[in-house]
Design a protein around this motif. Sequence first.
Motif, PDB file in Angstrom:
ATOM      1  N   GLN A   1     -66.360 -25.129 -21.094  1.00 47.89           N
ATOM      2  CA  GLN A   1     -67.362 -26.175 -21.284  1.00 47.89           C
ATOM      3  C   GLN A   1     -67.036 -27.082 -22.468  1.00 47.89           C
ATOM      4  OE1 GLN A   1     -71.536 -25.030 -20.800  1.00 47.89           O
ATOM      5  NE2 GLN A   1     -70.864 -23.045 -20.068  1.00 47.89           N
ATOM      6  N   GLY A   2     -66.224 -26.593 -23.397  1.00 46.04           N
ATOM      7  CA  GLY A   2     -65.840 -27.418 -24.540  1.00 46.04           C
ATOM      8  C   GLY A   2     -64.532 -28.141 -24.343  1.00 46.04           C
ATOM      9  N   GLY A   3     -63.971 -28.064 -23.114  1.00 44.98           N
ATOM     10  CA  GLY A   3     -62.707 -28.750 -22.843  1.00 44.98           C
ATOM     11  C   GLY A   3     -61.478 -27.949 -23.247  1.00 44.98           C
ATOM     12  N   PHE A   4     -61.665 -26.707 -23.753  1.00 43.83           N
ATOM     13  CA  PHE A   4     -60.535 -25.885 -24.178  1.00 43.83           C
ATOM     14  C   PHE A   4     -59.878 -25.220 -22.969  1.00 43.83           C
ATOM     15  CE2 PHE A   4     -58.792 -21.744 -25.446  1.00 43.83           C
ATOM     16  CZ  PHE A   4     -57.923 -22.121 -26.462  1.00 43.83           C
ATOM     17  N   TYR A   5     -58.545 -25.207 -22.951  1.00 41.50           N
ATOM     18  CA  TYR A   5     -57.839 -24.578 -21.838  1.00 41.50           C
ATOM     19  C   TYR A   5     -56.812 -23.579 -22.353  1.00 41.50           C
ATOM     20  CZ  TYR A   5     -53.532 -27.242 -22.706  1.00 41.50           C
ATOM     21  OH  TYR A   5     -52.392 -27.727 -23.270  1.00 41.50           O
ATOM     22  N   LYS A   6     -56.423 -22.647 -21.484  1.00 40.16           N
ATOM     23  CA  LYS A   6     -55.393 -21.664 -21.802  1.00 40.16           C
ATOM     24  C   LYS A   6     -54.752 -21.212 -20.500  1.00 40.16           C
ATOM     25  CE  LYS A   6     -56.636 -17.529 -23.147  1.00 40.16           C
ATOM     26  NZ  LYS A   6     -57.125 -16.410 -23.993  1.00 40.16           N
ATOM     27  N   ILE A   7     -53.415 -21.203 -20.476  1.00 44.58           N
ATOM     28  CA  ILE A   7     -52.700 -20.771 -19.276  1.00 44.58           C
ATOM     29  C   ILE A   7     -51.346 -20.212 -19.698  1.00 44.58           C
ATOM     30  CG2 ILE A   7     -51.640 -23.037 -18.845  1.00 44.58           C
ATOM     31  CD1 ILE A   7     -52.029 -22.481 -15.821  1.00 44.58           C
ATOM     32  N   SER A   8     -50.890 -19.188 -19.008  1.00 44.10           N
ATOM     33  CA  SER A   8     -49.587 -18.600 -19.312  1.00 44.10           C
ATOM     34  C   SER A   8     -48.495 -19.343 -18.553  1.00 44.10           C
ATOM     35  CB  SER A   8     -49.571 -17.109 -18.956  1.00 44.10           C
ATOM     36  OG  SER A   8     -49.824 -16.930 -17.570  1.00 44.10           O
ATOM     37  N   ALA A   9     -47.321 -19.439 -19.164  1.00 44.53           N
ATOM     38  CA  ALA A   9     -46.209 -20.183 -18.555  1.00 44.53           C
ATOM     39  C   ALA A   9     -44.891 -19.698 -19.144  1.00 44.53           C
ATOM     40  CB  ALA A   9     -46.383 -21.684 -18.788  1.00 44.53           C
ATOM     41  N   SER A  10     -43.809 -20.239 -18.635  1.00 45.67           N
ATOM     42  CA  SER A  10     -42.475 -19.986 -19.168  1.00 45.67           C
ATOM     43  C   SER A  10     -41.873 -21.321 -19.598  1.00 45.67           C
ATOM     44  CB  SER A  10     -41.581 -19.326 -18.108  1.00 45.67           C
ATOM     45  OG  SER A  10     -42.131 -18.083 -17.691  1.00 45.67           O
ATOM     46  N   ARG A  11     -40.839 -21.260 -20.376  1.00 42.73           N
ATOM     47  CA  ARG A  11     -40.166 -22.473 -20.837  1.00 42.73           C
ATOM     48  C   ARG A  11     -39.738 -23.335 -19.645  1.00 42.73           C
ATOM     49  NH1 ARG A  11     -37.506 -24.373 -25.387  1.00 42.73           N
ATOM     50  NH2 ARG A  11     -35.671 -25.668 -24.986  1.00 42.73           N
ATOM     51  N   ASN A  12     -39.983 -24.631 -19.731  1.00 40.34           N
ATOM     52  CA  ASN A  12     -39.643 -25.634 -18.711  1.00 40.34           C
ATOM     53  C   ASN A  12     -40.569 -25.630 -17.505  1.00 40.34           C
ATOM     54  OD1 ASN A  12     -37.426 -26.656 -20.177  1.00 40.34           O
ATOM     55  ND2 ASN A  12     -36.083 -25.071 -19.355  1.00 40.34           N
ATOM     56  N   ASP A  13     -41.603 -24.786 -17.509  1.00 40.62           N
ATOM     57  CA  ASP A  13     -42.606 -24.862 -16.442  1.00 40.62           C
ATOM     58  C   ASP A  13     -43.318 -26.212 -16.517  1.00 40.62           C
ATOM     59  OD1 ASP A  13     -42.015 -22.391 -15.505  1.00 40.62           O
ATOM     60  OD2 ASP A  13     -43.934 -21.447 -16.022  1.00 40.62           O
ATOM     61  N   ARG A  14     -43.744 -26.716 -15.356  1.00 44.27           N
ATOM     62  CA  ARG A  14     -44.466 -28.001 -15.304  1.00 44.27           C
ATOM     63  C   ARG A  14     -45.944 -27.739 -15.072  1.00 44.27           C
ATOM     64  NH1 ARG A  14     -45.215 -32.401 -11.342  1.00 44.27           N
ATOM     65  NH2 ARG A  14     -44.251 -31.087  -9.744  1.00 44.27           N
ATOM     66  N   LEU A  15     -46.777 -28.187 -16.004  1.00 48.64           N
ATOM     67  CA  LEU A  15     -48.226 -28.060 -15.898  1.00 48.64           C
ATOM     68  C   LEU A  15     -48.824 -29.402 -15.524  1.00 48.64           C
ATOM     69  CD1 LEU A  15     -49.020 -25.958 -19.111  1.00 48.64           C
ATOM     70  CD2 LEU A  15     -48.290 -25.146 -16.853  1.00 48.64           C
ATOM     71  N   VAL A  16     -49.739 -29.395 -14.562  1.00 51.86           N
ATOM     72  CA  VAL A  16     -50.405 -30.624 -14.129  1.00 51.86           C
ATOM     73  C   VAL A  16     -51.904 -30.479 -14.400  1.00 51.86           C
ATOM     74  CG1 VAL A  16     -50.951 -32.140 -12.189  1.00 51.86           C
ATOM     75  CG2 VAL A  16     -48.664 -31.131 -12.387  1.00 51.86           C
ATOM     76  N   PHE A  17     -52.475 -31.477 -15.084  1.00 51.23           N
ATOM     77  CA  PHE A  17     -53.885 -31.484 -15.436  1.00 51.23           C
ATOM     78  C   PHE A  17     -54.609 -32.498 -14.544  1.00 51.23           C
ATOM     79  CE2 PHE A  17     -51.369 -30.162 -18.975  1.00 51.23           C
ATOM     80  CZ  PHE A  17     -52.095 -29.181 -19.627  1.00 51.23           C
ATOM     81  N   THR A  18     -55.677 -32.067 -13.879  1.00 46.86           N
ATOM     82  CA  THR A  18     -56.425 -32.965 -13.003  1.00 46.86           C
ATOM     83  C   THR A  18     -57.915 -32.844 -13.283  1.00 46.86           C
ATOM     84  OG1 THR A  18     -56.475 -31.263 -11.264  1.00 46.86           O
ATOM     85  CG2 THR A  18     -54.723 -32.912 -11.134  1.00 46.86           C
ATOM     86  N   PHE A  19     -58.599 -33.977 -13.140  1.00 46.76           N
ATOM     87  CA  PHE A  19     -60.051 -34.033 -13.293  1.00 46.76           C
ATOM     88  C   PHE A  19     -60.540 -35.212 -12.466  1.00 46.76           C
ATOM     89  CE2 PHE A  19     -64.113 -34.904 -15.356  1.00 46.76           C
ATOM     90  CZ  PHE A  19     -64.627 -33.626 -15.521  1.00 46.76           C
ATOM     91  N   VAL A  20     -61.640 -35.011 -11.740  1.00 42.17           N
ATOM     92  CA  VAL A  20     -62.159 -36.041 -10.847  1.00 42.17           C
ATOM     93  C   VAL A  20     -62.399 -37.336 -11.609  1.00 42.17           C
ATOM     94  CG1 VAL A  20     -64.076 -36.715  -9.377  1.00 42.17           C
ATOM     95  CG2 VAL A  20     -63.200 -34.390  -9.277  1.00 42.17           C
ATOM     96  N   GLY A  21     -61.845 -38.451 -11.111  1.00 44.80           N
ATOM     97  CA  GLY A  21     -62.042 -39.753 -11.731  1.00 44.80           C
ATOM     98  C   GLY A  21     -61.000 -40.103 -12.777  1.00 44.80           C
ATOM     99  N   TYR A  22     -60.022 -39.194 -12.996  1.00 45.01           N
ATOM    100  CA  TYR A  22     -58.990 -39.434 -14.004  1.00 45.01           C
ATOM    101  C   TYR A  22     -57.602 -39.291 -13.395  1.00 45.01           C
ATOM    102  CZ  TYR A  22     -62.576 -39.205 -17.629  1.00 45.01           C
ATOM    103  OH  TYR A  22     -63.677 -39.458 -18.410  1.00 45.01           O
ATOM    104  N   LYS A  23     -56.634 -39.982 -14.002  1.00 48.55           N
ATOM    105  CA  LYS A  23     -55.256 -39.876 -13.540  1.00 48.55           C
ATOM    106  C   LYS A  23     -54.692 -38.510 -13.921  1.00 48.55           C
ATOM    107  CE  LYS A  23     -54.430 -44.837 -14.315  1.00 48.55           C
ATOM    108  NZ  LYS A  23     -53.649 -45.817 -15.098  1.00 48.55           N
ATOM    109  N   PRO A  24     -53.941 -37.865 -13.033  1.00 50.65           N
ATOM    110  CA  PRO A  24     -53.318 -36.583 -13.375  1.00 50.65           C
ATOM    111  C   PRO A  24     -52.365 -36.746 -14.555  1.00 50.65           C
ATOM    112  CG  PRO A  24     -53.206 -37.004 -11.010  1.00 50.65           C
ATOM    113  CD  PRO A  24     -53.649 -38.286 -11.650  1.00 50.65           C
ATOM    114  N   ASP A  25     -52.245 -35.708 -15.367  1.00 52.32           N
ATOM    115  CA  ASP A  25     -51.320 -35.719 -16.501  1.00 52.32           C
ATOM    116  C   ASP A  25     -50.393 -34.514 -16.379  1.00 52.32           C
ATOM    117  OD1 ASP A  25     -50.072 -36.485 -18.779  1.00 52.32           O
ATOM    118  OD2 ASP A  25     -51.827 -36.359 -20.081  1.00 52.32           O
ATOM    119  N   THR A  26     -49.181 -34.651 -16.872  1.00 50.55           N
ATOM    120  CA  THR A  26     -48.177 -33.600 -16.719  1.00 50.55           C
ATOM    121  C   THR A  26     -47.623 -33.191 -18.074  1.00 50.55           C
ATOM    122  OG1 THR A  26     -47.524 -34.461 -14.545  1.00 50.55           O
ATOM    123  CG2 THR A  26     -45.980 -32.983 -15.645  1.00 50.55           C
TER     124      THR A  26
END
Length: 240
Positions: free
Chosen positions: A58-83
């Motif tokens: 609810q505060g906009g904070f995110y957390k996700i596990s990944a490895s080096r060089n993984d590609r993360l895509v951020f999406t939200f209705v009404g906004y352009k995706p970010d990578t």
Amino acid sequence: MKVLLRAIALGGILSMAFAPLVQAQVTVTGMISDSNKLVLPYATISNISSGKRSLSDQGGFYKISASRNDRLVFTFVGYKPDTLIVGQSSGTQTTNIIMEPAGKFLKGVEVTSQYTPYQRDSMERRQQYGYILDVPDQPLAGGSTPVGAGIVVSPITRFSKKEKQKRQFKKNYEEMEKQKFIDSRFTPLLVNKVTGLTGDSLHLFMRDNYPDYGTMRALANNDLLYWITDKYKAWVKQGH
């Protein structure tokens, strides 16, 4: 015996040599907001490389596990995706994401194909968040929840952080859909055509007469025009 030991040792070395390498994990965290510094709760974070997904809280904070060089895509209705490309190979990588509005506006009552712009947007949102919306809520602990007959209720299920966030997301999603529906019918273009208002006067009128969801669901298109006209006449009589 020595030959056997050498064979076992050699087998162990070969197993180690051909064992698949396990990439070290890094925890990617940060805050998701827009260019106006408005935090974006329940934005979707997708790890395209691993298939994992997460949501901002609810505060906009995110957390996700990944490895080096993984590609993360951020999406939200009404906004352009970010990578984001993960740069670290271990530990914690903190990266704040600032998303830009998509600039996608509904065009009044224009209809293309068999769906209105609102319907198309609504279907896109439903598809995007279906993996959360389709997950049933866990049984509530206590109260009138039935117990027995094979039903097992965990006292922590109802109050777990993940369950709370899921329930809150569903509630927020429902409210968002209602507002999107209102905005798809009660548009500046339509109100301008009915009242002739422009600029600040138009915005002030729409703010003072913003309809509720039930009204917009009940009114047919022609009735909506009369409704706006009546609201405008009453608004003018008030000295605006």
